[in-house]
Design a protein around this motif. Structure first.
Motif, PDB file in Angstrom:
ATOM      1  N   ARG A 184      17.578 -22.661   1.342  1.00  0.00           N
ATOM      2  CA  ARG A 184      17.987 -22.676   2.743  1.00  0.00           C
ATOM      3  C   ARG A 184      17.022 -21.822   3.567  1.00  0.00           C
ATOM      4  O   ARG A 184      16.765 -22.098   4.726  1.00  0.00           O
ATOM      5  N   TYR A 185      16.489 -20.769   2.924  1.00  0.00           N
ATOM      6  CA  TYR A 185      15.639 -19.833   3.660  1.00  0.00           C
ATOM      7  C   TYR A 185      14.179 -20.019   3.281  1.00  0.00           C
ATOM      8  O   TYR A 185      13.821 -19.974   2.115  1.00  0.00           O
ATOM      9  N   PHE A 186      13.344 -20.198   4.287  1.00  0.00           N
ATOM     10  CA  PHE A 186      11.912 -20.355   4.072  1.00  0.00           C
ATOM     11  C   PHE A 186      11.173 -19.241   4.788  1.00  0.00           C
ATOM     12  O   PHE A 186      11.458 -18.946   5.945  1.00  0.00           O
ATOM     13  N   VAL A 187      10.211 -18.634   4.092  1.00  0.00           N
ATOM     14  CA  VAL A 187       9.351 -17.651   4.754  1.00  0.00           C
ATOM     15  C   VAL A 187       7.955 -18.242   4.811  1.00  0.00           C
ATOM     16  O   VAL A 187       7.385 -18.574   3.783  1.00  0.00           O
ATOM     17  N   LEU A 188       7.412 -18.389   6.004  1.00  0.00           N
ATOM     18  CA  LEU A 188       6.075 -18.953   6.166  1.00  0.00           C
ATOM     19  C   LEU A 188       5.107 -17.834   6.510  1.00  0.00           C
ATOM     20  O   LEU A 188       5.340 -17.069   7.445  1.00  0.00           O
ATOM     21  N   ILE A 189       4.020 -17.743   5.742  1.00  0.00           N
ATOM     22  CA  ILE A 189       3.063 -16.666   5.999  1.00  0.00           C
ATOM     23  C   ILE A 189       1.751 -17.247   6.495  1.00  0.00           C
ATOM     24  O   ILE A 189       1.106 -18.037   5.812  1.00  0.00           O
ATOM     25  N   ASN A 190       1.374 -16.823   7.712  1.00  0.00           N
ATOM     26  CA  ASN A 190       0.159 -17.283   8.386  1.00  0.00           C
ATOM     27  C   ASN A 190       0.093 -18.785   8.593  1.00  0.00           C
ATOM     28  O   ASN A 190      -0.984 -19.394   8.546  1.00  0.00           O
ATOM     29  N   TYR A 231      12.821 -15.733  -5.672  1.00  0.00           N
ATOM     30  CA  TYR A 231      12.015 -16.536  -4.748  1.00  0.00           C
ATOM     31  C   TYR A 231      11.146 -17.519  -5.514  1.00  0.00           C
ATOM     32  O   TYR A 231      10.977 -17.406  -6.721  1.00  0.00           O
ATOM     33  N   THR A 232      10.619 -18.475  -4.780  1.00  0.00           N
ATOM     34  CA  THR A 232       9.624 -19.408  -5.308  1.00  0.00           C
ATOM     35  C   THR A 232       8.442 -19.375  -4.361  1.00  0.00           C
ATOM     36  O   THR A 232       8.613 -19.451  -3.147  1.00  0.00           O
ATOM     37  N   LEU A 233       7.237 -19.240  -4.935  1.00  0.00           N
ATOM     38  CA  LEU A 233       6.037 -19.102  -4.115  1.00  0.00           C
ATOM     39  C   LEU A 233       5.197 -20.359  -4.215  1.00  0.00           C
ATOM     40  O   LEU A 233       4.845 -20.797  -5.308  1.00  0.00           O
ATOM     41  N   VAL A 234       4.916 -20.967  -3.069  1.00  0.00           N
ATOM     42  CA  VAL A 234       4.107 -22.182  -3.072  1.00  0.00           C
ATOM     43  C   VAL A 234       2.906 -21.992  -2.151  1.00  0.00           C
ATOM     44  O   VAL A 234       3.076 -21.700  -0.976  1.00  0.00           O
ATOM     45  N   PRO A 235       1.680 -22.133  -2.677  1.00  0.00           N
ATOM     46  CA  PRO A 235       0.517 -22.022  -1.789  1.00  0.00           C
ATOM     47  C   PRO A 235       0.355 -23.298  -0.958  1.00  0.00           C
ATOM     48  O   PRO A 235       0.577 -24.397  -1.479  1.00  0.00           O
ATOM     49  N   VAL A 236      -0.024 -23.146   0.318  1.00  0.00           N
ATOM     50  CA  VAL A 236      -0.282 -24.319   1.163  1.00  0.00           C
ATOM     51  C   VAL A 236      -1.621 -24.164   1.861  1.00  0.00           C
ATOM     52  O   VAL A 236      -1.970 -23.067   2.287  1.00  0.00           O
ATOM     53  N   THR A 237      -2.379 -25.263   1.928  1.00  0.00           N
ATOM     54  CA  THR A 237      -3.710 -25.154   2.532  1.00  0.00           C
ATOM     55  C   THR A 237      -3.781 -25.737   3.930  1.00  0.00           C
ATOM     56  O   THR A 237      -4.741 -25.545   4.633  1.00  0.00           O
ATOM     57  N   GLY A 238      -2.776 -26.474   4.333  1.00  0.00           N
ATOM     58  CA  GLY A 238      -2.836 -27.084   5.661  1.00  0.00           C
ATOM     59  C   GLY A 238      -1.486 -27.688   6.012  1.00  0.00           C
ATOM     60  O   GLY A 238      -0.513 -27.534   5.273  1.00  0.00           O
ATOM     61  N   TRP A 239      -1.454 -28.405   7.149  1.00  0.00           N
ATOM     62  CA  TRP A 239      -0.184 -28.949   7.623  1.00  0.00           C
ATOM     63  C   TRP A 239       0.418 -29.952   6.646  1.00  0.00           C
ATOM     64  O   TRP A 239       1.638 -29.998   6.441  1.00  0.00           O
ATOM     65  N   GLN A 274      19.793 -13.891  -1.271  1.00  0.00           N
ATOM     66  CA  GLN A 274      19.599 -15.325  -1.285  1.00  0.00           C
ATOM     67  C   GLN A 274      18.361 -15.652  -2.076  1.00  0.00           C
ATOM     68  O   GLN A 274      17.578 -14.776  -2.393  1.00  0.00           O
ATOM     69  N   ARG A 275      18.188 -16.944  -2.329  1.00  0.00           N
ATOM     70  CA  ARG A 275      16.928 -17.373  -2.919  1.00  0.00           C
ATOM     71  C   ARG A 275      16.041 -17.864  -1.788  1.00  0.00           C
ATOM     72  O   ARG A 275      16.499 -18.534  -0.875  1.00  0.00           O
ATOM     73  N   VAL A 276      14.781 -17.496  -1.846  1.00  0.00           N
ATOM     74  CA  VAL A 276      13.878 -17.748  -0.729  1.00  0.00           C
ATOM     75  C   VAL A 276      12.671 -18.566  -1.180  1.00  0.00           C
ATOM     76  O   VAL A 276      12.188 -18.380  -2.292  1.00  0.00           O
ATOM     77  N   ALA A 277      12.206 -19.466  -0.331  1.00  0.00           N
ATOM     78  CA  ALA A 277      10.960 -20.180  -0.630  1.00  0.00           C
ATOM     79  C   ALA A 277       9.857 -19.563   0.215  1.00  0.00           C
ATOM     80  O   ALA A 277       9.982 -19.462   1.428  1.00  0.00           O
ATOM     81  N   LEU A 278       8.768 -19.120  -0.434  1.00  0.00           N
ATOM     82  CA  LEU A 278       7.634 -18.532   0.297  1.00  0.00           C
ATOM     83  C   LEU A 278       6.529 -19.559   0.384  1.00  0.00           C
ATOM     84  O   LEU A 278       5.997 -19.986  -0.632  1.00  0.00           O
ATOM     85  N   LEU A 279       6.180 -19.954   1.602  1.00  0.00           N
ATOM     86  CA  LEU A 279       5.077 -20.895   1.773  1.00  0.00           C
ATOM     87  C   LEU A 279       3.920 -20.100   2.352  1.00  0.00           C
ATOM     88  O   LEU A 279       3.997 -19.618   3.479  1.00  0.00           O
ATOM     89  N   VAL A 280       2.854 -19.956   1.564  1.00  0.00           N
ATOM     90  CA  VAL A 280       1.787 -19.027   1.937  1.00  0.00           C
ATOM     91  C   VAL A 280       0.479 -19.751   2.199  1.00  0.00           C
ATOM     92  O   VAL A 280       0.008 -20.531   1.380  1.00  0.00           O
ATOM     93  N   SER A 281      -0.127 -19.448   3.334  1.00  0.00           N
ATOM     94  CA  SER A 281      -1.392 -20.075   3.715  1.00  0.00           C
ATOM     95  C   SER A 281      -2.532 -19.512   2.873  1.00  0.00           C
ATOM     96  O   SER A 281      -2.401 -18.468   2.248  1.00  0.00           O
ATOM     97  N   SER A 282      -3.666 -20.222   2.870  1.00  0.00           N
ATOM     98  CA  SER A 282      -4.785 -19.764   2.033  1.00  0.00           C
ATOM     99  C   SER A 282      -5.786 -18.917   2.784  1.00  0.00           C
ATOM    100  O   SER A 282      -6.908 -19.334   3.051  1.00  0.00           O
ATOM    101  N   ASP A 283      -5.377 -17.730   3.159  1.00  0.00           N
ATOM    102  CA  ASP A 283      -6.345 -16.772   3.684  1.00  0.00           C
ATOM    103  C   ASP A 283      -5.983 -15.403   3.135  1.00  0.00           C
ATOM    104  O   ASP A 283      -4.859 -15.200   2.675  1.00  0.00           O
ATOM    105  N   PHE A 331      13.873 -20.663   9.136  1.00  0.00           N
ATOM    106  CA  PHE A 331      12.464 -20.349   8.907  1.00  0.00           C
ATOM    107  C   PHE A 331      12.111 -18.981   9.457  1.00  0.00           C
ATOM    108  O   PHE A 331      12.263 -18.729  10.639  1.00  0.00           O
ATOM    109  N   PHE A 332      11.604 -18.130   8.581  1.00  0.00           N
ATOM    110  CA  PHE A 332      11.080 -16.836   9.027  1.00  0.00           C
ATOM    111  C   PHE A 332       9.567 -16.980   9.045  1.00  0.00           C
ATOM    112  O   PHE A 332       8.954 -17.226   8.017  1.00  0.00           O
TER     113      PHE A 332
END
Lengths: 150, 516
Positions: free
Chosen positions: B70-76, B47-55, B17-26, B95-96
């Motif tokens: 459809r699939y999102f991976v959230l890191i930290n 995949y597509t990688l998007v940095p996120v700093t907060g809510w 699948q194609r996955v969206a990676l939402l990655v926190s800034s730490d 959401f993973f």
């Protein structure tokens, strides 16, 4: 020149010849310039694909645009004649690719980008994407995406 | 729901699948991201990688990408709130979540369809979750679980696709948790042991004399090294002066402390000229036994644990780094205030610095980290000497005014938290008031001069046996509500908030009442 001879104004002949040479020289220069432009326009097809950005079209005259259209057609029918039924897009993979998929980074906000099979990708500045190489090539050439080598 | 088989229930699900990676800034998140990216490259998962700093960032990123993925991976990020309530996704979004923030929101635990938690179940959760009285307690405190990078490394190991690079990133992720005081010492030591097993496994080949690896290959080694930050990339003297542990033990902001340092160096027979040289240029004879010599001398000066278990890497003749070096360098890049660059620009630079091919980036990070450490030590010294830390009753409080040197550095959460930690440690070493030594510390610093806001951080009291459970998240929320202060709880760490400068006093007063 012949007129000068017949009217007995033979002393004009050198000036006429000189001017004529100058005109011919200018003609050669202009022709060389136009030919160089044509070569560059031809290269544009390989760099930008079949649709030229408006800022480039702005600098081309109608005849050049027509020439470009004909070159496009020529290239397209050549490509169709290769590789069996579907033809072969030889403007892809100009350098031998190392991998099927590549990591690209978005350098500027480009909005939504639709790829052939219908998938849409949002190209936001600083987002990174892992996509099949052939989907990215055009955008890399346009400077929207940058190939990230790990 | 918790995932029990990370390969079957996560990796094999997203593999085609194609996955969206939402990655926190730490740093831990960045390391986890690198490991996952490497695995995805291996198996050609788009995949597509998007940095996120907060809510807010997370919400925006989700809205922008929900039509395409459809699939999102959230890191930290994402574990400690009711994610479905927050994002209002369609029924088919999945959401993973691999997040170290605890406690995990109960709704996330009991949702079977859309929320999949990539978290070890015995990570301090399990049984306590079900008992109501303890549940109340459980929800009051925020703390951290196993490193996300380690979780993804384990996935790589299960897939037998783990490489030394991934192992190194996992180690850096774990070290980040230790450097930024997110886990207890016990947990750190336990996780180091886990990593050590992997390191031994990878180093098995090195021992074969006949087929030994070239010097350019990457080697990871277990090190029982000194707690002197960045000492191998600095001068020994600067490192001693700017490392929290030594600075606080000697009390280097006092004249007496400076004298003790000189004695310490003399005791070890280290000439000032050597010690002030770049580490790499020090005499070999001195460098050889340096660690043992320093350990012995430190014992005499009351520094019983100047050495800490960690790992180092080296590749090529010149390139040697300790895990903590990497953490400091990458953190400095991630929160750089040097040029007016956006958070996502910094994210990209920091992410790049983790690749071995970007040594320039890493070295620039090290230089930034040195500046940051010097700034921290100077700020600590001035705060202690000018008695800027006030006891408010249930907690200590310190406010960095606009115009304080380097105050711009401290508008960033990780930098301010580090300053807070060092300051509290220094304060505990310098005060005679026994009660004050047991108090937590709240620090505020200007965040956005135009908007007129400050960033407020609360940390737990200094203690050898601290369980690192932080109650400020809840406390800040309640204080803000009761005084209608204008606060922004955007950071994934609930103990870090943004507050309008004008509301500072009433907010503080409410906190004092709340916590008395």
């Amino acid at each position: 020149c012949n007129e000068a001879k017949s009217e007995g104004r033979a002393e004009l002949i050198p000036s006429i010849k000189l001017r004529h040479c100058c005109l011919l020289r200018n003609q050669r220069c202009v022709t060389a310039y136009l030919y160089d432009r044509l070569l560059r326009i031809r290269a544009l097809r390989w760099e930008y694909g079949s649709v030229l950005p408006p800022n480039i079209r702005f600098h081309m005259c109608a005849e050049e645009l027509q020439w470009f259209g004909q070159y496009k057609k020529s290239l397209a029918s050549f490509m169709r004649s290769l590789g069996g039924e579907e033809g072969l897009d030889i403007t892809q993979d100009m350098k031998p690719p190392k991998s099927l998929y590549i990591e690209v980074r978005c350098l500027k906000d480009h909005g939504e980008f639709e790829i052939d099979d219908g998938t849409v990708i949002l190209l936001k500045k600083n987002s990174q994407h892992f996509l099949p190489r052939w989907k990215c090539e055009q955008l890399i050439r346009q400077g929207v995406l940058e190939h990230v080598v790990s | 729901m918790f995932i029990s088989d990370i390969r079957k229930e996560f990796y094999e699900v997203v593999a085609n699948q194609r996955v969206a990676l939402l990655v926190s800034s730490d740093i831990d998140a960045l390391c986890a991201c690198k490991i996952l990216q490497a695995l995805f490259h291996c198996d050609q998962v788009q995949y597509t990688l998007v940095p996120v700093t907060g809510w807010q960032d997370l919400g925006t990123a989700f809205l922008e990408h929900k039509e395409q993925f459809r699939y999102f991976v959230l890191i930290n990020c994402g574990a400690n709130v009711d994610l479905l309530e927050m994002l209002q996704p369609d029924d088919d979004s999945i959401f993973f979540i691999c997040d170290t923030h605890r406690p995990v929101d109960v709704v996330n635990v009991y949702n079977d369809t859309q929320i999949k938690l990539l978290i070890k179940q015995d990570d301090d959760l399990g049984k306590t979750l079900l008992r109501r009285e303890i549940l109340f307690d459980y929800e009051q405190y925020e703390y951290h679980g196993t490193s996300a990078a380690m979780m993804f490394f384990e996935l790589a190991w299960v897939l037998t696709k783990d490489t030394k690079d991934m192992l190194w990133w996992a180690i850096i992720g774990l070290t980040d948790q230790w450097v930024h005081d997110k886990i207890t010492h016990m947990k750190y030591v336990t996780d180091i042991a886990t990593m050590q097993r992997h390191v031994s496994r990878h180093n098995h080949r090195n021992e074969d004399e006949e087929n030994s690896l070239s010097i350019d290959c990457m080697r990871i080694s277990f090190e029982y090294d000194l707690r002197l930050t960045l000492y191998q990339h600095w001068t020994l003297y600067e490192s001693i002066c700017n490392s929290c542990y030594t600075s606080c033990s000697f009390k280097l902001w006092t004249l007496n402390g400076q004298k003790k340092l000189q004695e310490f160096l003399a005791d070890m027979g280290l000439p000032l000229k050597q010690v002030r040289q770049k580490f790499n240029s020090m005499d070999m004879t001195i460098k050889e036994n340096l660690r043992d010599v320093i350990e012995e001398a430190s014992n005499k000066y009351g520094m019983k644990d100047i050495r800490i278990q960690t790992f180092g890497v080296h590749f090529g003749f010149k390139n040697r780094f300790l895990a903590s070096d990497m953490v400091h360098a990458t953190a400095a890049l991630l929160e750089s205030t040097e040029k007016d660059e956006s958070d996502s620009d910094n994210f990209i630079k920091a992410l790049d610095s983790l690749s071995r091919s970007n040594l320039d980036r890493l070295h620039s990070g090290i230089e930034l980290a040195k500046k940051k450490l010097i700034a921290i030590q100077q700020t600590v010294a001035s705060c202690i000497c000018t008695n800027l830390i006030l006891s408010q009753g249930p907690f200590l409080y310190c406010y960095l005014m606009e115009g304080t040197p380097d105050v711009k550095l401290f508008s960033k959460p990780m930098a301010l938290t580090l300053l807070c930690k060092y300051l509290l440690k220094a304060f505990v070493h310098s005060t005679r008031n026994k009660r004050c030594k047991l108090l937590p510390l709240i620090m505020a610093a200007p965040k956005d001069v135009e908007k007129g806001t400050v960033i407020v951080v609360g940390i737990t009291p200094e203690s050898e046996t601290s369980d690192k459970k932080n109650f400020f998240g809840r406390a800040f929320e309640k204080a803000s509500e009761s005084t209608s202060s204008r606060t922004l709880h955007d950071n994934f760490d609930t103990s870090i908030i943004e507050l309008k400068t004008e509301d500072r006093s009433k907010f503080l007063d409410a906190l004092i009442t709340l916590l008395s």
